[in-house]
Design an enzyme around this catalytic site. Structure first.
Site, PDB file in Angstrom:
ATOM      1  N   GLY A   1       0.890  -1.203   0.085  1.00 25.27           N
ATOM      2  CA  GLY A   1      -0.069  -0.059   0.123  1.00 25.27           C
ATOM      3  C   GLY A   1       0.853   1.283  -0.161  1.00 25.27           C
ATOM      4  CG  HIS A   2      -1.234   4.833   1.170  1.00 25.88           C
ATOM      5  ND1 HIS A   2      -0.886   5.325   2.304  1.00 25.88           N
ATOM      6  CD2 HIS A   2      -2.507   4.134   1.490  1.00 25.88           C
ATOM      7  CE1 HIS A   2      -1.798   5.168   3.148  1.00 25.88           C
ATOM      8  NE2 HIS A   2      -2.990   4.428   2.792  1.00 25.88           N
ATOM      9  CG  HIS A   3       2.426   7.350   2.908  1.00 22.97           C
ATOM     10  ND1 HIS A   3       1.252   7.485   2.419  1.00 22.97           N
ATOM     11  CD2 HIS A   3       3.123   8.249   2.647  1.00 22.97           C
ATOM     12  CE1 HIS A   3       1.023   8.726   1.940  1.00 22.97           C
ATOM     13  NE2 HIS A   3       2.323   9.388   2.004  1.00 22.97           N
TER      14      HIS A   3
END
Length: 215
Positions: A129-131
């Site tokens: 996922g993001h980050h």
């Protein structure tokens, strides 16, 4: 590209990605065990290996400990980590750093604003996922899912099909068993398994989870 250590089953995926990326193999160095290459035309034993200092290499073991050992051997010979090998079928965001010596396998999807360290393996069809922040020498198994804002410490291993829920931290050298669903932070060096994941061992040491076949 020099493939350093070729006994892991992972090597066949590396070969396929190199083919799709039109990258030639200059040598495939066998350290020990049975080579699993499909194309053995460039296969050489370590004792007979010689390459100019500064030649790029990729350590191909699945297990973090084994991959680190291979990288150290290659560096001692004067080789340098190759730029990240990324399969063209992977879906990556515009702004993502992937460190040297890393391999992003086919079908991987990575969200925005992440950071992937050096000598990292992200195996087939994994989803990040993001980050996400993935430290050096991490292995992420096929089909694993890491939600947003995950931190994975150096040398950790995430098993096939494992799920890490948002905002979780995986400590250095930790092992997450295949199929585990992780909802809480995992301490450094710990082994967790199950749904939901629970602590199996606080210090598992050498485990079948972080060994290559034939080791």
């Amino acid at each position: 590209m020099i493939l350093f250590g070729v006994r892991s089953p992972l090597i066949v995926d590396v070969e396929e990605t190199l083919f799709r990326c039109h990258i030639a193999v200059t040598a495939a160095v066998s350290i020990s065990g049975v080579p699993r290459l499909q194309d053995r035309s460039r296969l050489v034993d370590l004792a007979a290996f010689g390459a100019p200092a500064g030649s790029p290499f990729l350590a191909t073991a699945f297990a973090p400990r084994r991959r680190r050992a291979l990288a150290e051997q290659a560096l001692a010979l004067g080789l340098v980590p190759a730029p990240a090998l990324i399969d063209p079928t992977a879906v990556l965001p515009r702004h993502l750093r992937v460190g040297a010596g890393s391999f992003i396998n086919a079908g991987v999807v990575i969200g925005a604003a992440g950071l992937i360290g050096d000598h990292v393996l992200v195996n087939r069809a994994a989803s990040l996922g993001h980050h996400v922040l993935i430290a050096d020498f991490v292995s992420i198994g096929p089909g694993a899912t890491l939600a947003g804002n995950i931190r994975v410490g150096e040398g950790a291993m995430i098993g096939a099909g494992a799920t890490i829920l948002p905002n979780v931290r995986i400590g250095e050298n930790a092992l997450v068993s295949a199929g585990a669903v992780v909802r809480k932070h995992v301490p450094a060096g710990a082994l967790v398994a199950g749904h939901p994941a629970t602590l199996v061992s606080a210090a598992p040491g050498r485990s079948s989870l972080d060994m290559d076949d034939g080791e």
